[in-house]
Design an enzyme around this catalytic site. Structure first.
Site, PDB file in Angstrom:
ATOM      1  N   GLU A 188      50.490  45.487  38.761  1.00  0.00           N
ATOM      2  CA  GLU A 188      49.658  45.617  39.963  1.00  0.00           C
ATOM      3  C   GLU A 188      48.209  45.616  39.509  1.00  0.00           C
ATOM      4  O   GLU A 188      47.707  46.616  39.002  1.00  0.00           O
ATOM      5  CB  GLU A 188      50.012  46.899  40.722  1.00  0.00           C
ATOM      6  CG  GLU A 188      51.437  46.953  41.224  1.00  0.00           C
ATOM      7  CD  GLU A 188      51.768  45.883  42.246  1.00  0.00           C
ATOM      8  OE1 GLU A 188      50.832  45.227  42.759  1.00  0.00           O
ATOM      9  OE2 GLU A 188      52.956  45.682  42.539  1.00  0.00           O
TER      10      GLU A 188
ATOM     11  N   CYS B  81      41.360  48.734  44.512  1.00  0.00           N
ATOM     12  CA  CYS B  81      41.759  47.415  44.018  1.00  0.00           C
ATOM     13  C   CYS B  81      41.818  46.367  45.122  1.00  0.00           C
ATOM     14  O   CYS B  81      41.694  45.173  44.849  1.00  0.00           O
ATOM     15  CB  CYS B  81      43.105  47.498  43.288  1.00  0.00           C
ATOM     16  SG  CYS B  81      44.465  48.091  44.318  1.00  0.00           S
TER      17      CYS B  81
END
Length: 466
Positions: A211, A245
Site C-alpha cells: 500500500e 497517502c
C-alpha cells in the site's frame, strides 16, 4: 535484537500449523479481545497521536479509532461467510466431481506500518491477518514512537508472541525482518521503500501486499460546484497537515476558474483550520511529523518558487512547532520537484488547463496514482476521465471517502501499490485461495489416458464441448 527476531519468527513458524485450524468462533473471540483492549487504552491512544502528530482527538477518533472499530466489527459480522468453502461450477472435464475453493491462512506474516496514521494503518491489516488465521510480526514506525509504544502494550495484553508480536525499533529492525522467509508481507509506506520491500521479498519468493502512495491528482471541470469542491479539497488536503497517502496532491482547473477557486479555498481553510484572522488553530491543525520532513517540504516550496511558481496562499512556516500553513502554488513548472514526487504535506499546486484532454495527458505521463478525484456535473466528462486514466481508487465529487467503505477494495496499481485491503479484500490478501476437487466414482478422465490410437474422436468431442 536479531536473536529476539529469530526466536519470535521460529516460534511463529511452529505455531502457524496449530493456528490454521482455528474456527471462526475462535478468530472472532480474538478480534473481540483486540477491540476490548483498544477501548481500554483509547485515551492513551489519543494522547500518543497528539504527541506524535498533534492530532486533535476528534480527527484521531474519526481517522484512527472509529475506523479501526468499524474494521473489527465488519470482520466479526462476515467472517463465518468468508471462511466457508465456496462452491465452484463444474465443467465437462469434471462433470461428476465436486469443486470447492478453500481460504487457508498464508502462515507467518510481516506487517510494516507508517507514521502518518500510525494506529489504524497497523491495526487494519492486523485485523485481516487475524481473521484469516495467521501469525504476525508487527513493525510500527519509529517516527511515531508514542503510538508504537501503546500498540506494543495492547498487543502484549491480547496475544502470546508465538501468535502476534510487536517489535519496536528503527530501520535496522525492518531490515533484519525482511531477510526472513515470511509467508506474506504487508507493507504500507512510500513507493521508494516499497521497492526495497519487494526486492527483499523476491529473494524468498514471499507474496506481498504493498500500500504505497504517489501523486493523486484532482480535476475540476467547468460544470463543477466550485464552492463545494474547494471545501472538500481543503479538508482532504489539509487533514493531518496533508500527511495522507490519498490526499489530493495537485489540482487541474480551467484557466478562468483558478482565481475564484483560490478565494473559495482560502475561505474553507479559514473556516475549518483557523481560529480567526487566518491564524492556524493548533488544536485542530496537525504538525509535520519531524524536522526532516519539515525541511523536505520547505525545499519543495523553495525549488518551485525558484523556477517561477507564485505563492497564492499561505507559505508561512514555524520550524519550532513544525507547522506549515496551508499553501497554494500557481505558475508551477512541470520540472519542479513538487510536481515529480509525492508532496505529503499541506501544499497544493494548481495547474490551469484549456481542455480536458490536456489534463488527462498530464496525469497519464506520471506514475499511476493511489487515488484520483473528479469534480464535475457532466456524466460525459466523468466517464471520459475514468475511462482514460488509471488509479487505485476514484471519488467523484468528493475526496478520501472511498477508503471508509469496507465493501470496496482499497489499494494501488503499479507504482502506487499492489494488492488490496479492508473487509473481504484484506481477508483474501492474507489467505491462499486453494482449489480442491473431489473426484466422483463416475470418472471420465481416463478417456484422455494413453494409448492414444483410435482416440481422434475424443479430441473432436472435447473441442466442441470446451
Amino acid at each position: 535484537m536479531t536473536q529476539t527476531i529469530n526466536s519470535v519468527f521460529n516460534a511463529q513458524q511452529a505455531y502457524k500449523y496449530t493456528l490454521r485450524t482455528n474456527s471462526a468462533a475462535q478468530r472472532i473471540s480474538k478480534l473481540k479481545a483486540l477491540k476490548h483492549a483498544i477501548e481500554k487504552h483509547e485515551n492513551e491512544v489519543y494522547g500518543a497521536l497528539q504527541q506524535d502528530l498533534r492530532k486533535s482527538q476528534f480527527e484521531a477518533a474519526v481517522t484512527e479509532l472509529i475506523f479501526t472499530y468499524a474494521e473489527i466489527d465488519f470482520a466479526i459480522k462476515h467472517l463465518r461467510k468468508w471462511m466457508r468453502p465456496k462452491y465452484i461450477g463444474k465443467t465437462i472435464t469434471n462433470l461428476f466431481a465436486k469443486n470447492r475453493l478453500y481460504y487457508e491462512p498464508k502462515g507467518v506474516c510481516l506487517i510494516i506500518s507508517p507514521w502518518n496514521y500510525p494506529f489504524q494503518l497497523l491495526m487494519a491489516p492486523l485485523i485481516s491477518a487475524i481473521a484469516a488465521g495467521n501469525c504476525a510480526i508487527l513493525k510500527p514506525s519509529e517516527l511515531s514512537p508514542a503510538t508504537s509504544s501503546i500498540i506494543a502494550r495492547i498487543i502484549v495484553e491480547c496475544f502470546e508472541e508465538q501468535e502476534i508480536c510487536c517489535l519496536e525499533g528503527d530501520a535496522t529492525v525492518s531490515t533484519a525482518l525482511l531477510e526472513l522467509p515470511f509467508d506474506h508481507i504487508f507493507f504500507t509506506g512510500s513507493t521508494a521503500i516499497g521497492k526495497v520491500v519487494m526486492a527483499a521479498a523476491a529473494k524468498n519468493l514471499t507474496s506481498v501486499t504493498l500500500e504505497l502512495g504517489g501523486k493523486s491528482p484532482t480535476i475540476i471541470d467547468t460544470t463543477a460546484n466550485l464552492k463545494n469542491a474547494a471545501e472538500k479539497i481543503a479538508w482532504g488536503k489539509l487533514m493531518n497537515a496533508g500527511q495522507t497517502c490519498i490526499a489530493p496532491d495537485y489540482l487541474f482547473i480551467p484557466e478562468d476558474l483558478q482565481t475564484a477557486f483560490i478565494g473559495l479555498y482560502k475561505e474553507s481553510v479559514n473556516k475549518m483550520f483557523c481560529n480567526g484572522a487566518s491564524t492556524i488553530d493548533p488544536d485542530i491543525y496537525a504538525k509535520i511529523i519531524n524536522e526532516r520532513h519539515f525541511k523536505r517540504l520547505l525545499s519543495l516550496i523553495t525549488d518551485a518558487t525558484s523556477k517561477g511558481a507564485d505563492i497564492a496562499l499561505g507559505g508561512e512556516m514555524d520550524e519550532a512547532s513544525k507547522t506549515i500553513s496551508p499553501t497554494v502554488l500557481t505558475q508551477v513548472q512541470d520540472d519542479s520537484a513538487i510536481m515529480n514526487e509525492e508532496i505529503f504535506g499541506p501544499v497544493l499546486p494548481i495547474i490551469p488547463y484549456k481542455n480536458l484532454e490536456e489534463a488527462i495527458a498530464c496525469i497519464n505521463q506520471k506514475s499511476k496514482p493511489l487515488a484520483l478525484y473528479i469534480f464535475s456535473e457532466s456524466k460525459e466528462n466523468i466517464n471520459k476521465i475514468i475511462a482514460n486514466t488509471s488509479a487505485g481508487g476514484t471519488c467523484v465529487n468528493d475526496v478520501l471517502i472511498h477508503i471508509s467503505n469496507p465493501k470496496l477494495p482499497f489499494g494501488g496499481v503499479n507504482g502506487s501499490g499492489m494488492g488490496s485491503c479492508h473487509g473481504v479484500f484484506g481477508f483474501k490478501s492474507f489467505s491462499h485461495e486453494r482449489a480442491v476437487v473431489f473426484q466422483s466414482k463416475l470418472d471420465m478422465t481416463n478417456i484422455i489416458y494413453p494409448p492414444y490410437a483410435g482416440k481422434d474422436w475424443v479430441l473432436k468431442w472435447l473441442k466442441k464441448l470446451m
